[in-house]
Design a protein around this motif. Structure first.
Motif, PDB file in Angstrom:
ATOM      1  N   ILE A   1      53.490  36.169  30.753  1.00 13.71           N
ATOM      2  CA  ILE A   1      53.263  37.042  31.746  1.00 13.71           C
ATOM      3  C   ILE A   1      51.849  37.337  32.564  1.00 13.71           C
ATOM      4  CG2 ILE A   1      54.047  38.265  33.790  1.00 13.71           C
ATOM      5  CD1 ILE A   1      56.642  37.002  32.661  1.00 13.71           C
ATOM      6  N   MET A   2      50.466  37.176  32.754  1.00 19.72           N
ATOM      7  CA  MET A   2      49.142  38.241  32.698  1.00 19.72           C
ATOM      8  C   MET A   2      49.840  39.066  34.181  1.00 19.72           C
ATOM      9  SD  MET A   2      47.427  37.396  30.790  1.00 19.72           S
ATOM     10  CE  MET A   2      45.972  37.914  31.266  1.00 19.72           C
ATOM     11  N   ALA A   3      49.994  40.275  33.317  1.00 22.82           N
ATOM     12  CA  ALA A   3      50.363  40.831  35.001  1.00 22.82           C
ATOM     13  C   ALA A   3      49.209  42.221  34.798  1.00 22.82           C
ATOM     14  CB  ALA A   3      51.298  41.467  34.691  1.00 22.82           C
ATOM     15  N   ALA A   4      48.575  41.999  33.627  1.00 22.03           N
ATOM     16  CA  ALA A   4      47.489  43.093  33.531  1.00 22.03           C
ATOM     17  C   ALA A   4      45.891  42.492  34.227  1.00 22.03           C
ATOM     18  CB  ALA A   4      46.820  42.610  32.367  1.00 22.03           C
ATOM     19  N   ALA A   5      45.384  43.844  35.008  1.00 17.61           N
ATOM     20  CA  ALA A   5      44.053  43.366  35.466  1.00 17.61           C
ATOM     21  C   ALA A   5      42.840  43.502  34.764  1.00 17.61           C
ATOM     22  CB  ALA A   5      44.204  44.920  36.181  1.00 17.61           C
TER      23      ALA A   5
ATOM     24  N   ILE B   1      41.149  34.817  30.283  1.00 25.05           N
ATOM     25  CA  ILE B   1      42.612  34.385  29.506  1.00 25.05           C
ATOM     26  C   ILE B   1      43.422  33.598  29.846  1.00 25.05           C
ATOM     27  CG2 ILE B   1      43.991  35.968  28.083  1.00 25.05           C
ATOM     28  CD1 ILE B   1      42.345  38.318  28.576  1.00 25.05           C
ATOM     29  N   LEU B   2      43.481  33.963  31.827  1.00 19.68           N
ATOM     30  CA  LEU B   2      44.458  32.730  32.314  1.00 19.68           C
ATOM     31  C   LEU B   2      43.870  31.756  32.752  1.00 19.68           C
ATOM     32  CD1 LEU B   2      47.507  33.613  33.109  1.00 19.68           C
ATOM     33  CD2 LEU B   2      46.467  33.488  35.837  1.00 19.68           C
ATOM     34  N   SER B   3      43.553  31.338  32.569  1.00 22.85           N
ATOM     35  CA  SER B   3      42.504  30.312  32.534  1.00 22.85           C
ATOM     36  C   SER B   3      42.324  29.190  30.981  1.00 22.85           C
ATOM     37  CB  SER B   3      41.086  29.831  32.669  1.00 22.85           C
ATOM     38  OG  SER B   3      40.769  30.537  34.361  1.00 22.85           O
TER      39      SER B   3
ATOM     40  N   GLY C   1      45.409  29.242  45.340  1.00 25.67           N
ATOM     41  CA  GLY C   1      44.318  29.116  45.165  1.00 25.67           C
ATOM     42  C   GLY C   1      44.097  28.889  44.048  1.00 25.67           C
ATOM     43  N   LYS C   2      44.391  30.249  43.564  1.00 20.68           N
ATOM     44  CA  LYS C   2      44.574  30.492  41.575  1.00 20.68           C
ATOM     45  C   LYS C   2      45.699  29.858  41.595  1.00 20.68           C
ATOM     46  CE  LYS C   2      43.026  34.231  41.959  1.00 20.68           C
ATOM     47  NZ  LYS C   2      42.958  35.794  42.046  1.00 20.68           N
ATOM     48  N   LEU C   3      46.817  29.526  41.177  1.00 21.50           N
ATOM     49  CA  LEU C   3      47.571  29.274  41.043  1.00 21.50           C
ATOM     50  C   LEU C   3      47.778  27.598  40.268  1.00 21.50           C
ATOM     51  CD1 LEU C   3      50.684  28.754  40.739  1.00 21.50           C
ATOM     52  CD2 LEU C   3      50.976  26.794  42.379  1.00 21.50           C
TER      53      LEU C   3
HETATM   54  O1  C5P Z   1      40.928  35.745  38.958  1.00 18.84           O
HETATM   55  P1  C5P Z   1      41.320  37.196  38.930  1.00 18.84           P
HETATM   56  O2  C5P Z   1      40.852  37.557  38.490  1.00 18.84           O
HETATM   57  O3  C5P Z   1      41.406  37.541  40.165  1.00 18.84           O
HETATM   58  O4  C5P Z   1      43.231  37.096  38.736  1.00 18.84           O
HETATM   59  C1  C5P Z   1      44.233  37.783  38.243  1.00 18.84           C
HETATM   60  C2  C5P Z   1      44.855  36.965  36.988  1.00 18.84           C
HETATM   61  O5  C5P Z   1      44.072  36.964  36.004  1.00 18.84           O
HETATM   62  C3  C5P Z   1      46.208  37.815  36.529  1.00 18.84           C
HETATM   63  O6  C5P Z   1      47.057  37.227  36.114  1.00 18.84           O
HETATM   64  C4  C5P Z   1      44.720  38.523  35.297  1.00 18.84           C
HETATM   65  O7  C5P Z   1      45.945  38.821  34.212  1.00 18.84           O
HETATM   66  C5  C5P Z   1      43.905  37.378  35.173  1.00 18.84           C
HETATM   67  N1  C5P Z   1      42.670  37.275  34.436  1.00 18.84           N
HETATM   68  C6  C5P Z   1      42.503  36.629  32.838  1.00 18.84           C
HETATM   69  N2  C5P Z   1      41.379  37.041  32.444  1.00 18.84           N
HETATM   70  C7  C5P Z   1      40.369  37.702  33.236  1.00 18.84           C
HETATM   71  C8  C5P Z   1      40.615  38.091  34.705  1.00 18.84           C
HETATM   72  C9  C5P Z   1      41.601  37.654  35.533  1.00 18.84           C
HETATM   73  O8  C5P Z   1      43.496  36.541  32.164  1.00 18.84           O
HETATM   74  N3  C5P Z   1      39.101  37.952  32.492  1.00 18.84           N
END
Ligand code: C5P
Length: 416
Positions: free
Chosen positions: A269-273, A304-306, A334-336
């Motif tokens: 779960i990528m809740a981080a900003a 990271i999420l991608s 879109g993000k999904l």
């Molecule tokens: O593309 P955006 O930053 O809006 O996407 C948000 C999601 O992507 C969040 O779940 C965030 O944890 C993750 N993220 C990430 N790596 C980044 C930027 C965002 O994993 N560099």
């Protein structure tokens, strides 16, 4: 969940007591047996007759009742749940201290049932360290807190401390009755939290407004539900004792920690900003004002999420977050697709009381099936429960009954 359950509805003396009438009605409509207990202060705002007319039993206001010499122990023992809405600063202090000088506080001390409190008070009181302390202690004891929102208060003031909406209080009552359960036992859940900091020089950084509250709430809730939890956090805040925590600062550190642990995780779960950009070449020494305004060249951080989406193994559930300021559902969808996630939890961070730094949040959860959840403004622990419920449901169903299609969603009516 509420049908047939005995609920003591405690009402204390704040202007928001009138909203407790709506809470009472909703609980009764859901089939609960509701016993209202009003403090003396509450009766100055709303008459006991109003509650007696709506509830399952006449409202009670006194410890001393000729027909029932020990009402507090009877109420405390027979209750399945106690909900206090609104809870004043006095009630929180008395409950924390065990100071039981009226029927409601005595009933709270005389029960082993779960308790939900929904505080409401003026902003100055809500932000006072005494109130914060009392709530922290109550939370530690397992009391469910429905955090207040921001909005109009008594006397025309506007600010934090406004009683949560009745729907959110009823949702918290249901969650409290459900209990933590152990439905995530056997799963490893990897959660990220907080906002990364990207150094410009040894003392300055590029950061963002994320507090880490939501990610930490998810980690704590997942641990309470039996999961093995690894929390990779950039936030300087506490986490539950059962949570394995890895502290990081930058996107690169977060990426390294997450990728090292992702393979062993059933749920990520990528809740981080995570910062999207970082200074290309952080200075090794403090940049001096006398040297003029520096030009800081930026470069993208790893997404990271991608990367997790690319590496996702069979049976792994990947959840992303989307902080948006408009078109929340469209951006989440879109993000999904773009990031290979199974679920995206999206919120409108420009909405009052939601997102960065607040204790409350209002989220929409989107999967490939459509909108799975479109909720009210609730405290972040309740959002954490909802996110984990959606994860559990996603893992259970894997493409079963379709959720609400994207085009049929309507925004929640905004509270006034
Ligand atoms: O593309 P955006 O930053 O809006 O996407 C948000 C999601 O992507 C969040 O779940 C965030 O944890 C993750 N993220 C990430 N790596 C980044 C930027 C965002 O994993 N560099």
């Amino acid at each position: 969940m509420l049908a047939g359950r005995r609920i003591v509805l405690g009402v204390t003396g704040g202007i928001a007591a009138y909203k407790a009438v709506e809470v009472c009605r909703r609980l009764v409509d859901a089939g609960a047996h509701v016993v209202p207990v009003l403090t003396e202060g509450a009766t100055r705002f709303v008459g006991a007759t109003t509650f007696s007319a709506l509830a399952s039993e006449p409202a009670k206001t006194s410890l001393f009742d000729d027909a029932d010499p020990i009402p507090h122990t009877r109420l405390g023992r027979t209750a399945d749940l106690i909900v206090v809405a609104p809870a004043t600063a006095r009630l929180l202090a008395a409950y924390r201290m065990g100071y039981s000088d009226d029927l409601l506080t005595a009933t709270l001390i005389a029960t082993r049932a779960p308790v939900v409190v929904a505080p409401a008070m003026h902003t100055e009181m809500w932000e006072h360290p005494a109130v914060r302390d009392n709530l922290a202690v109550l939370r530690e004891r397992g009391v469910h807190v429905v955090a207040p929102g921001e909005g109009r208060l008594a006397g025309g003031d506007i600010g934090a401390g406004r009683l949560a909406e009745p729907a959110a209080i009823v949702a918290a009552a249901e969650a409290a009755l459900r209990g933590p359960g152990r439905d995530l036992a056997g799963l490893t859940v990897l959660v990220t939290a907080g906002g990364t900091r990207e150094p410009i020089d040894p003392v300055r950084f590029l950061g963002n407004r994320s507090s880490g509250k939501q990610g930490h709430a998810i980690a704590d809730e997942a641990a309470a539900r039996g999961a093995g939890v690894v929390l990779v956090t950039a936030a300087d805040r506490a986490s539950a004792p059962g949570v394995e925590r890895i502290d990081v600062e930058t996107a690169a550190e977060m990426e390294a920690a997450v990728l090292a642990r992702a393979d062993g995780a059933d749920v990520v779960i990528m809740a981080a900003a995570v910062a999207d950009f970082r200074p290309k070449a952080p200075a090794g020494h403090k940049l001096k004002k006398a040297d003029g305004v520096p030009l800081v060249d930026l470069e993208p951080t790893p997404d990271i999420l991608s990367e997790l989406g690319r590496r996702k193994r069979a049976g792994q559930t990947l959840v992303g977050f989307a902080a948006e300021t408009s078109d929340v559902v469209a951006h989440a969808a879109g993000k999904l697709a773009g990031k290979g996630a199974d679920l995206v939890v999206a919120n409108d961070v420009s909405e009052p009381g939601a997102g960065f730094g607040h204790d409350t949040n209002r989220v929409v959860i989107v999967s490939h099936r459509g909108v799975e959840h479109d909720g009210a403004l609730v405290d972040k622990r309740t959002v954490a429960r909802t996110v984990l419920d959606a994860v559990a449901e996603h893992r259970r169903a894997a493409g079963a009954a379709p959720a609400k299609p994207l085009h049929e969603t309507e925004p929640e009516p905004t509270a006034t």
